[in-house]
Enzyme design. Sequence first.
Site, PDB file in Angstrom:
ATOM      1  N   LYS A 265       0.947  -1.288  -0.267  1.00  0.00           N
ATOM      2  CA  LYS A 265      -0.069  -0.228  -0.013  1.00  0.00           C
ATOM      3  C   LYS A 265       0.785   1.139  -0.047  1.00  0.00           C
ATOM      4  O   LYS A 265       1.846   1.858   1.181  1.00  0.00           O
ATOM      5  CB  LYS A 265      -0.968  -0.037   1.194  1.00  0.00           C
ATOM      6  CG  LYS A 265      -0.893   1.211   1.019  1.00  0.00           C
ATOM      7  CD  LYS A 265      -2.736   1.617   2.738  1.00  0.00           C
ATOM      8  CE  LYS A 265      -3.950   2.461   3.009  1.00  0.00           C
ATOM      9  NZ  LYS A 265      -4.220   2.112   4.049  1.00  0.00           N
ATOM     10  N   ASP A 270      -2.530   9.606   3.550  1.00  0.00           N
ATOM     11  CA  ASP A 270      -4.393  10.006   4.048  1.00  0.00           C
ATOM     12  C   ASP A 270      -5.358  10.621   5.101  1.00  0.00           C
ATOM     13  O   ASP A 270      -5.319  10.770   6.350  1.00  0.00           O
ATOM     14  CB  ASP A 270      -4.172   8.544   4.619  1.00  0.00           C
ATOM     15  CG  ASP A 270      -5.875   7.381   4.974  1.00  0.00           C
ATOM     16  OD1 ASP A 270      -6.840   7.933   4.162  1.00  0.00           O
ATOM     17  OD2 ASP A 270      -6.172   6.091   5.329  1.00  0.00           O
ATOM     18  N   LYS A 277     -10.286  12.215   8.372  1.00  0.00           N
ATOM     19  CA  LYS A 277      -9.992  11.806   9.837  1.00  0.00           C
ATOM     20  C   LYS A 277     -10.052  12.962  10.362  1.00  0.00           C
ATOM     21  O   LYS A 277     -10.030  14.141  10.297  1.00  0.00           O
ATOM     22  CB  LYS A 277      -8.421  11.864  10.247  1.00  0.00           C
ATOM     23  CG  LYS A 277      -8.457  10.080   9.008  1.00  0.00           C
ATOM     24  CD  LYS A 277      -6.758  10.124   8.937  1.00  0.00           C
ATOM     25  CE  LYS A 277      -6.663   8.550   8.352  1.00  0.00           C
ATOM     26  NZ  LYS A 277      -7.312   7.351   8.973  1.00  0.00           N
ATOM     27  N   ASP A 288       1.256   6.435   5.497  1.00  0.00           N
ATOM     28  CA  ASP A 288       0.213   5.694   5.083  1.00  0.00           C
ATOM     29  C   ASP A 288       0.803   4.312   3.701  1.00  0.00           C
ATOM     30  O   ASP A 288       0.301   3.810   3.402  1.00  0.00           O
ATOM     31  CB  ASP A 288      -1.393   5.556   5.088  1.00  0.00           C
ATOM     32  CG  ASP A 288      -2.273   4.784   4.701  1.00  0.00           C
ATOM     33  OD1 ASP A 288      -2.005   4.078   5.843  1.00  0.00           O
ATOM     34  OD2 ASP A 288      -3.548   5.130   4.474  1.00  0.00           O
ATOM     35  N   ASP A 347     -12.483   6.836   4.446  1.00  0.00           N
ATOM     36  CA  ASP A 347     -11.159   6.350   4.969  1.00  0.00           C
ATOM     37  C   ASP A 347     -11.011   5.309   4.664  1.00  0.00           C
ATOM     38  O   ASP A 347      -9.762   4.838   5.300  1.00  0.00           O
ATOM     39  CB  ASP A 347     -11.121   6.701   6.353  1.00  0.00           C
ATOM     40  CG  ASP A 347      -9.832   6.898   7.188  1.00  0.00           C
ATOM     41  OD1 ASP A 347      -9.217   7.298   6.381  1.00  0.00           O
ATOM     42  OD2 ASP A 347     -10.608   7.158   8.354  1.00  0.00           O
ATOM     43  N   GLU A 349      -9.788   3.573   2.298  1.00  0.00           N
ATOM     44  CA  GLU A 349      -9.325   3.742   1.199  1.00  0.00           C
ATOM     45  C   GLU A 349      -7.981   2.125   0.714  1.00  0.00           C
ATOM     46  O   GLU A 349      -8.476   1.946  -0.238  1.00  0.00           O
ATOM     47  CB  GLU A 349      -8.567   5.307   1.135  1.00  0.00           C
ATOM     48  CG  GLU A 349      -7.339   5.119   1.365  1.00  0.00           C
ATOM     49  CD  GLU A 349      -6.703   4.660   2.647  1.00  0.00           C
ATOM     50  OE1 GLU A 349      -7.983   4.979   3.490  1.00  0.00           O
ATOM     51  OE2 GLU A 349      -6.168   4.874   2.808  1.00  0.00           O
ATOM     52  N   ARG A 351      -7.663  -0.385   1.116  1.00  0.00           N
ATOM     53  CA  ARG A 351      -8.085  -1.613   0.372  1.00  0.00           C
ATOM     54  C   ARG A 351      -8.305  -1.683  -0.788  1.00  0.00           C
ATOM     55  O   ARG A 351      -8.794  -2.504  -1.472  1.00  0.00           O
ATOM     56  CB  ARG A 351      -9.509  -2.101   1.423  1.00  0.00           C
ATOM     57  CG  ARG A 351     -10.912  -1.391   1.635  1.00  0.00           C
ATOM     58  CD  ARG A 351     -11.656  -1.747   2.641  1.00  0.00           C
ATOM     59  NE  ARG A 351     -11.014  -1.555   3.945  1.00  0.00           N
ATOM     60  CZ  ARG A 351     -11.386  -1.629   5.570  1.00  0.00           C
ATOM     61  NH1 ARG A 351     -12.508  -2.475   4.661  1.00  0.00           N
ATOM     62  NH2 ARG A 351     -10.883  -1.707   6.637  1.00  0.00           N
TER      63      ARG A 351
HETATM   64  N1  BES Z   1      -4.126   4.016   6.933  1.00  0.00           N
HETATM   65  C1  BES Z   1      -5.610   3.981   7.371  1.00  0.00           C
HETATM   66  C2  BES Z   1      -5.158   2.999   8.222  1.00  0.00           C
HETATM   67  C3  BES Z   1      -4.446   3.661  10.172  1.00  0.00           C
HETATM   68  C4  BES Z   1      -5.112   4.076  11.041  1.00  0.00           C
HETATM   69  C5  BES Z   1      -3.451   2.843   9.887  1.00  0.00           C
HETATM   70  C6  BES Z   1      -4.593   4.361  12.305  1.00  0.00           C
HETATM   71  C7  BES Z   1      -2.237   3.333  11.231  1.00  0.00           C
HETATM   72  C8  BES Z   1      -2.822   3.880  12.174  1.00  0.00           C
HETATM   73  C9  BES Z   1      -6.601   3.241   6.746  1.00  0.00           C
HETATM   74  O1  BES Z   1      -6.514   3.366   5.548  1.00  0.00           O
HETATM   75  C10 BES Z   1      -8.207   3.905   7.595  1.00  0.00           C
HETATM   76  O2  BES Z   1      -8.100   4.103   8.026  1.00  0.00           O
HETATM   77  N2  BES Z   1      -8.905   2.405   8.325  1.00  0.00           N
HETATM   78  C11 BES Z   1      -9.898   2.633   8.498  1.00  0.00           C
HETATM   79  C12 BES Z   1     -10.934   1.761   8.485  1.00  0.00           C
HETATM   80  C13 BES Z   1     -12.224   2.092   8.680  1.00  0.00           C
HETATM   81  C14 BES Z   1     -13.553   3.387   8.388  1.00  0.00           C
HETATM   82  C15 BES Z   1     -13.227   0.669   8.148  1.00  0.00           C
HETATM   83  C16 BES Z   1      -9.866   2.597  10.571  1.00  0.00           C
HETATM   84  O3  BES Z   1      -9.160   2.089  10.500  1.00  0.00           O
HETATM   85  O4  BES Z   1     -10.162   2.852  11.045  1.00  0.00           O
HETATM   86 ZN    ZN Z   2      -4.802   4.230   4.540  1.00  0.00          ZN
HETATM   87 MN    MN Z   3      -8.005   5.457   5.449  1.00  0.00          MN
END
Ligand code: BES
Ligand code: ZN
Ligand code: MN
Length: 506
Positions: A265, A270, A277, A288, A347, A349, A351
């Site tokens: 990735k 992000d 966020k 990210d 968010d 994204e 995947r």
């Molecule tokens: N890049 C983030 C995941 C992340 C969160 C990495 C905190 C490191 C620290 C990812 O893109 C994300 O935002 N995931 C969301 C998914 C949710 C909206 C289903 C998450 O984990 O909150």
């Molecule tokens: Zn992300």
């Molecule tokens: Mn995200």
Amino acid sequence: MSQKKVEEYSGPLLVLFVARNTDGALICDTLPDSTLQWLENLKEFTGKKEQSLLLYPEAGRLASLLQCRRLLLLGLGELSEAAQVDETREMLRVAGGTIASQCRQNKIETVAVCIPSFPGLDPETVGEYVTEGTLLGAYQFLKYKKKDDDAYPGLKKLELFSSSGRSKTGKAADRGRSSALAACAARDMANEPGNGWTPRHFAKYAQKIGKELQLHCTVLEKADMVKLGMGGILAVNKGSEEPPKLIVLEYNPQKNGETVLLVGKGLTFDSGGISLKPAQGMMDMKYDMCGGAAVLTAIEAIAREKLPIRVVALVPSTDNMAGGGALKPGDIITHYGGITSEIENTDAEGRLILADALAYGIEKFKPTCVIDLATLTGAVIIALGHHYSGLLSNSDVLAEKLAEAGSICGEPLWRLPLGKMYSKQLESKVADTKNTGGRPAGCITAAEYLHQFVGEVPWAHLDIAGTAWDFTEKSYIPKGPSGVGVRTLIELLRRWEQGALTGVPA
Ligand code: BES
Ligand code: ZN
Ligand code: MN
């Protein structure tokens, strides 16, 4: 590897290992018994694991014995403890980190390490892991700081003294160096801010190493993605000013019928997109892209080491912004290959970009197995904290091999289940799938999303959101990005044998 004698080394720092044998006596094959006795009486250094003592030989009884300006003694503990190989490796890396921190504190640029010949501790292991730990521990990122004459310029030279098996120990040390430098290169990419490391920078890096190491490098541009129908990465990019890239690097040694596909990735920032966020901690989302950094630096090391396996690295790269054209909750997108997806949260994204890359990579390169690395979910941090990366896989053999490699590298992996119960959480009323599965088991439902795009190919997903930065504090892991995954991938492929990653002999 030095040909000189330790006693003649006159540089700024010499490192000697001291252990205890099973009778409790201090042992060190360089120091005479009288010195060990003196140490014993001193009671400040008992040779325990992780203990260290800095001496200035000139100022005392070692003056006639050693020429070095400083002497660092490092404890290895009781040698019988060293029976657990993984623990020994880790202890040696930690010792390397201690060496690096002594160098930093005293602004020492060159160091010599004497590899002991203790019973039960083979010199190759010491050479490999002390080198790895020292170079990992010496890492620093000063690019954006103004030049300061007082700043530590970094470790320039690590010299090894070994009495036994010079060439083998030298080769082992080269492995340690290769792994460490690859992880440090990944840390460099991650330390770059979102405006210093964009999809363009990923592409430039891949093209540079492609040229240097004769790897086939292709960069798919936005127009190519439109033609190919890569609706996931295009959707994530809609709110951005920076064009997306899909970077493809192929390492093709002699044909042997197996191909390992690595997908990382490469989300260079992000913001969450329209599902924005919170401001607090958003800055960390420049990290990210650590999965992308890991697969690029790993394939680079794999090619440099000329490992005999075909490897293809894919990095889907974009940032996730909230511009006027951005993807919206409720939108329906079509991935590469035709699967449609309802966007519940912009968010989620990672995947979306990985799904296109996985489907495309599997169709195009027909890999024997696929490994993806991604800072995919906050949920994996809730599950495993900052100590294990999440491992999710449809193949027991591949999962086991990866877990073994991770454990050798001090990058432990913990396997979480997949299953129909979880994939059910992704069912959409209006599309083939939706991009979130609710709060329960967020790390697993994210993996189940990807699972839809790999089908039957042996595949493993590493969720490194908890370990790519803020990883368990250790002497050789700095604050900030850790480079996690890089060494595990290299180690996995060093141990590759025909059929071993899938259990199916080719
Ligand atoms: N890049 C983030 C995941 C992340 C969160 C990495 C905190 C490191 C620290 C990812 O893109 C994300 O935002 N995931 C969301 C998914 C949710 C909206 C289903 C998450 O984990 O909150
Ligand atoms: Zn992300
Ligand atoms: Mn995200």
